[in-house]
Scaffold this motif. Structure first.
Motif, short mmCIF file in Angstrom:
data_model
loop_
_atom_site.label_atom_id
_atom_site.label_comp_id
_atom_site.label_asym_id
_atom_site.label_seq_id
_atom_site.Cartn_x
_atom_site.Cartn_y
_atom_site.Cartn_z
N ARG A 182 -41.30 25.16 25.27
CA ARG A 182 -40.09 24.34 25.31
C ARG A 182 -39.21 24.65 24.09
N PRO A 205 -37.63 21.42 30.30
CA PRO A 205 -38.69 20.45 30.56
C PRO A 205 -39.93 20.79 29.72
N HIS A 235 -44.10 20.57 28.54
CA HIS A 235 -45.44 20.75 29.11
C HIS A 235 -46.42 19.97 28.24
N LYS A 269 -45.10 11.20 28.46
CA LYS A 269 -45.36 12.34 29.35
C LYS A 269 -44.20 12.54 30.31
N SER A 270 -43.79 11.45 30.94
CA SER A 270 -42.70 11.52 31.91
C SER A 270 -41.40 11.96 31.25
N GLU A 329 -41.58 15.69 30.22
CA GLU A 329 -41.46 16.59 31.38
C GLU A 329 -40.04 16.60 31.94
N SER A 330 -39.31 15.52 31.74
CA SER A 330 -37.93 15.41 32.23
C SER A 330 -36.90 15.82 31.18
#
Length: 191
Positions: A95, A101, A103, A126-127, A130-131
């Motif tokens: 990233r 996004p 990892h 986490k969400s 990832e977003s």
């Protein structure tokens, strides 16, 4: 053998390990059992492996946390030092930009969040990672440092209290020396 001695010295019964260390515990069990047989008494318990959900704690450089690698956060570190160590941690190498996004499963910072942060916070982090909603530097790392400092606050206080009790600690060390000497004498009497 040195690892077995460390385990036996403290009469440890459950050893938190990763799957790949089970053979080490088996060797420790054999050594303890043989020692007990030679002495004709159960001096050392036969330790059992305790497989945990977090078998390896990542260090500040992403490798396994270890004093040998100097990639650890010590109980003796103050809050500011902990914040600095966390701020310098490696993050998700896949990233490079904030808009990419993340990892989290490959990120040492996120791995430590799973240890120190509340489960509901871990899900949100986490969400959002990832977003590409949060930043490693400005969001994820400061939140981790705060969670570590909160978790370690009470143990650090207890450590500070104990360090100030010099006579008490010296007494414990003398008891340990006496125990080791008695143990050595017992072993020598068997030879």
């Amino acid at each position: 053998v040195l690892q077995a001695a460390d385990i036996c010295l403290y009469k440890a019964e459950l050893i938190p390990i990763d799957q790949d260390q089970i053979p080490h515990i088996e060797l420790t069990r054999r050594i303890a059992k043989r020692f007990n047989e030679l002495c004709g008494a159960s001096i050392f318990p036969l330790p059992e492996p305790l497989l945990t959900n977090f078998p390896k704690v990542p260090g500040t450089d992403g490798r396994k946390m270890s004093k040998s690698y100097n990639n650890f956060i010590a109980l003796s570190n103050d809050e500011k030092t902990t914040c600095t160590k966390v701020a310098n941690m490696l993050t998700d190498v896949k990233r490079p930009r904030l808009s990419d996004p993340g990892h989290p499963e490959e990120c040492p910072v996120f791995s430590l969040h799973r240890f120190f942060s509340y489960p509901e916070d871990v899900k949100v982090i986490k969400s959002q990672c990832e977003s590409a909603i949060i930043s490693c530097k400005y969001d994820c790392k400061p939140a981790l440092a705060q969670a570590i400092n909160k978790t370690l606050h009470e143990p650090r206080q207890k450590r500070m209290e104990l360090v100030q009790q010099h006579d008490f600690l010296t007494g414990i060390l003398h008891q340990g020396v006496n125990f080791k000497w008695e143990l050595i004498q017992g072993v020598l009497s068997l030879i």
